[in-house]
Design an enzyme around this catalytic site. Structure first.
Site, short mmCIF file in Angstrom:
data_model
loop_
_atom_site.label_atom_id
_atom_site.label_comp_id
_atom_site.label_asym_id
_atom_site.label_seq_id
_atom_site.Cartn_x
_atom_site.Cartn_y
_atom_site.Cartn_z
N ASP A 239 5.30 1.38 11.77
CA ASP A 239 4.08 0.68 11.36
C ASP A 239 4.01 -0.77 11.87
O ASP A 239 3.00 -1.44 11.65
CB ASP A 239 3.95 0.67 9.83
CG ASP A 239 3.38 1.97 9.30
OD1 ASP A 239 2.97 2.82 10.11
OD2 ASP A 239 3.36 2.15 8.07
N CYS B 260 -4.49 13.17 12.10
CA CYS B 260 -5.00 11.81 11.99
C CYS B 260 -4.78 11.13 13.34
O CYS B 260 -4.25 11.73 14.27
CB CYS B 260 -4.30 11.03 10.88
SG CYS B 260 -2.63 10.56 11.25
N ARG C 220 -8.20 -0.54 5.01
CA ARG C 220 -7.31 0.42 4.36
C ARG C 220 -5.97 -0.20 3.99
O ARG C 220 -5.31 0.27 3.06
CB ARG C 220 -7.07 1.63 5.27
CG ARG C 220 -8.28 2.50 5.54
CD ARG C 220 -7.89 3.69 6.39
NE ARG C 220 -6.66 4.29 5.88
CZ ARG C 220 -5.59 4.55 6.62
NH1 ARG C 220 -5.58 4.26 7.91
NH2 ARG C 220 -4.51 5.08 6.08
N ASP D 282 4.72 20.91 6.50
CA ASP D 282 5.66 22.02 6.35
C ASP D 282 6.85 21.66 5.46
O ASP D 282 7.32 22.50 4.68
CB ASP D 282 6.13 22.51 7.72
CG ASP D 282 6.82 21.43 8.54
OD1 ASP D 282 6.40 20.26 8.45
OD2 ASP D 282 7.78 21.74 9.27
N ILE E 238 8.84 8.16 16.21
CA ILE E 238 8.38 8.78 14.96
C ILE E 238 7.14 9.63 15.16
O ILE E 238 7.12 10.81 14.83
CB ILE E 238 8.10 7.70 13.90
CG1 ILE E 238 9.32 6.76 13.75
CG2 ILE E 238 7.75 8.34 12.56
CD1 ILE E 238 10.58 7.42 13.27
N ARG F 89 -5.22 10.67 4.02
CA ARG F 89 -4.18 11.69 4.06
C ARG F 89 -3.24 11.61 2.86
O ARG F 89 -2.75 12.64 2.38
CB ARG F 89 -3.41 11.56 5.37
CG ARG F 89 -2.38 12.66 5.54
CD ARG F 89 -1.67 12.59 6.87
NE ARG F 89 -0.66 13.64 6.89
CZ ARG F 89 -0.91 14.91 7.15
NH1 ARG F 89 -2.12 15.29 7.42
NH2 ARG F 89 0.07 15.80 7.14
N LYS G 159 0.83 -1.21 0.00
CA LYS G 159 0.00 0.00 0.00
C LYS G 159 0.86 1.25 0.00
O LYS G 159 0.60 2.20 -0.75
CB LYS G 159 -0.91 0.00 1.22
CG LYS G 159 -1.71 1.29 1.41
CD LYS G 159 -2.52 1.28 2.68
CE LYS G 159 -1.74 1.74 3.88
NZ LYS G 159 -1.75 3.22 4.05
N ASN G 160 1.88 1.29 0.84
CA ASN G 160 2.68 2.50 0.99
C ASN G 160 3.54 2.80 -0.23
O ASN G 160 4.03 3.92 -0.39
CB ASN G 160 3.56 2.40 2.23
CG ASN G 160 2.76 2.48 3.51
OD1 ASN G 160 1.61 2.94 3.52
ND2 ASN G 160 3.33 2.01 4.62
N ARG H 202 1.25 15.08 11.75
CA ARG H 202 1.90 14.92 10.44
C ARG H 202 1.84 16.21 9.62
O ARG H 202 1.18 16.28 8.58
CB ARG H 202 1.23 13.79 9.65
CG ARG H 202 1.17 12.46 10.37
CD ARG H 202 1.05 11.34 9.36
NE ARG H 202 0.39 10.18 9.89
CZ ARG H 202 0.26 9.04 9.26
NH1 ARG H 202 0.73 8.90 8.04
NH2 ARG H 202 -0.36 8.02 9.79
N PRO H 203 2.50 17.27 10.05
CA PRO H 203 2.42 18.54 9.32
C PRO H 203 3.05 18.44 7.93
O PRO H 203 3.92 17.61 7.67
CB PRO H 203 3.21 19.50 10.22
CG PRO H 203 4.14 18.62 10.99
CD PRO H 203 3.39 17.34 11.21
#
Length: 430
Positions: free
Chosen positions: A314, A124, A407, A132, A336, A100, A22-23, A129-130
Site C-alpha cells: 500500500d 478490483c 476511501r 478461496d 503481492i 470489497r 481504515k484497514n 483478490r480471490p
C-alpha cells in the site's frame, strides 16, 4: 467526479495529525456482529469506505449511533454498533460492489447466526483478490458453502468447529475473517501462516476485550479457543501507518519538514529505513515521526513489497513517485498484487522515466523535474502518488476521479493546505 487541482513547487512544513487506520476499522466494525451487545469504536476516520460499510450494517439491522469527540486534541468519529437481532443475513450486490471489504461480514454472521449470503466481491483495480482462502478455511470448520447466482451461500449445522487451517499466502482478509469466525467456534482453531499486520493485532485486541481467547498475537500462528458468547466493548482504533507513510513521502519529495503526530514508527520500520537511505532525515518520538528533507539530495533505492513486516504494497505507488525525482535508478518489485502499476502511465504523462517489466517489476530512473498534466486516478494508493507528483511538478496538475482518495485519506486537502500545499478540490455539479 470531483477533481483536485495542485500547483506544485511548495515545500511542506508543519504538523499533520495521522488518523485512525481504515484497514483496522473495517474488520473491527464487522466484529461488532459477533455480539448482541453494543460495541463502541473510537478514533474512526471520516472515510467513504466506513460510510459504505455502515450502510451495509444498517441493511443487516445494526443500530448505529454516531458522535464526534475529541481524541488527542483532534475531532474524531466515535460510533456505537448494536445488533441485538439482525433483520437480514444477506449482504447484497449493491452494497458489496462498492467496497470489497464488505466480505468481513462473512465470518461473524456465519459464526453467530449459522447462515449468510454474501455477494461475490469480484475483482478490483489492483488484482482479482480471490476468496478461496476464506471459503476453504470455513469449510474445514464445518461450513457448507455454495456459489449461487453470484452469491456465496454459507450454512452451518449448530456451531462452527475448531480446525487447523494453513493459508497458502499470508492473507490479511482471510486472517481477519477466520479469526472472527473462530472466536465463536466450538473447540480450538489454529491459523498457520497468518498475516501479522498491526491491524490484525488491533482486531485481536478488540476480540479479546469482547471475551475471545486468542494466543499468538503478532506471530504467524494464531490459536483461538472458541467461546459460546462474546460481549460488548469499547475500542480505540490504531493509527493509520499507510497514511503516515504517505505523508512522510510528501515531506521528502517537496524538500520540506513534517512532524506526523499520532504516528507509530514501529509500524513503519522498513519504509522508514528506505526513506533514510534516500538521504532524508527521520527522527522518531513516542507519539510522532519527524521527516526532514530540507537539505536532502535524494538517491534512488530499490523497493520490494512483501507481507508485514516487509515493505507494504500500500506504499509502493507513493515511494515510486519519490524515486521518479531521485538520482540514479531504482527497481520496484511488486510481489503481492498482479496489477499494481496502473499509476505508471499517469506518472509518465508528467515526465517520469519508468520501464515496466511484466507485471511484477519496474525500473525508475530519476529525472530532474516533473511537469504538470491532467492525470487519472486508478485506485486508492495510486491516487495519492499522483497527488505527490503534482506537489513537485511545474505548473498546474489536475487529478481526476479522486473519489478513490476519499476511501482512505481523511481531510486530505485540509491537511495538505495546513502545511503549505497549493491544493484545492474542484466540485463537479451533480
Amino acid at each position: 467526479m470531483d477533481k483536485i487541482k495542485i500547483i506544485g513547487g511548495n515545500p511542506l512544513f508543519g504538523k499533520i495529525y495521522i488518523s485512525g487506520a481504515k484497514n483496522a476499522a473495517l474488520p473491527i466494525i464487522c466484529a461488532s456482529l459477533l455480539t448482541d451487545e453494543p460495541v463502541t469504536i473510537k478514533n474512526l476516520p471520516f472515510l467513504s469506505d466506513i460510510k459504505s460499510l455502515n450502510a451495509l450494517l444498517l441493511q443487516l439491522g445494526t443500530q448505529i449511533e454516531e458522535k464526534q469527540e475529541d481524541y488527542n486534541g483532534h475531532l474524531t468519529n466515535s460510533i456505537t454498533y448494536h445488533t441485538p437481532k439482525p433483520t437480514s443475513l444477506i449482504a447484497p450486490y449493491d452494497y458489496v460492489r462498492k467496497m470489497r471489504a464488505s466480505y468481513y461480514v462473512l465470518g461473524p454472521l456465519l459464526a453467530k447466526y449459522g447462515h449468510v449470503e454474501l455477494s461475490l466481491p469480484g475483482g478490483c483495480a489492483i488484482g482479482a483478490r480471490p476468496m478461496d482462502i476464506h471459503l476453504s478455511s470455513l469449510e474445514q470448520m464445518g461450513a457448507k458453502i455454495e456459489i449461487k447466482n453470484g452469491y456465496v451461500v454459507a450454512d452451518i449445522d449448530g456451531r462452527l468447529r475448531g480446525a487447523r487451517v494453513s493459508f497458502h499466502s499470508a492473507s490479511v482478509g482471510a486472517t481477519c475473517n477466520i479469526l472472527m469466525a473462530a472466536a465463536l467456534a466450538e473447540g480450538t482453531t489454529i491459523i498457520e501462516n497468518a498475516a501479522k499486520e498491526p491491524e490484525i493485532a488491533d482486531l485481536i485486541n478488540l476480540l479479546t476485550d469482547m471475551g475471545a481467547v486468542i494466543e499468538g498475537i503478532n506471530t504467524s500462528t494464531l490459536t483461538i479457543h472458541g467461546v459460546e458468547k462474546l460481549h460488548g466493548a469499547t475500542h480505540y482504533i490504531v493509527n493509520d501507518r499507510i497514511e503516515a507513510g504517505s505523508y512522510a513521502v510528501a515531506a521528502a519529495m517537496t524538500k520540506g519538514r513534517l512532524e506526523l503526530i499520532n504516528a507509530d514508527a514501529d509500524f513503519l520500520q522498513t519504509p522508514l529505513d528506505i526513506l533514510r537511505k534516500t538521504g532524508v532525515k527521520v527522527e522518531t518520538t513516542p507519539n510522532s515521526i519527524i521527516v526532514d528533507a530540507q537539505n536532502a539530495v535524494l538517491q534512488g533505492q530499490d523497493i520490494y513489497t512483501d507481507y508485514y513486516p516487509g515493505f507494504p504494497t500500500d506504499l509502493q505507488a507513493q515511494f515510486m513517485a519519490l524515486m521518479c525525482i531521485a538520482s540514479g535508478a531504482a527497481m520496484v518489485t511488486e510481489s503481492i498484487w498482479e496489477n499494481r502499476f496502473m499509476h505508471v502511465p499517469e506518472l509518465m504523462r508528467m515526465g517520469a522515466n519508468i520501464n515496466v517489466h511484466g507485471h511484477a517489476s519496474a525500473i525508475v530512473r530519476g529525472v530532474e523535474k516533473l511537469s504538470a498534466a491532467p492525470v487519472m486516478s486508478t485506485d486508492l494508493r495510486a491516487s495519492f502518488a499522483l497527488i505527490l507528483a503534482g506537489l513537485v511538478a511545474e505548473g498546474e496538475t489536475i487529478v481526476n476521479r479522486v473519489y478513490h482518495l476519499d476511501r482512505g485519506y481523511e481531510h486530505l486537502e485540509e491537511k495538505f493546505k495546513a502545511v503549505g500545499a497549493n491544493i484545492e478540490r474542484i466540485k463537479e455539479p451533480d
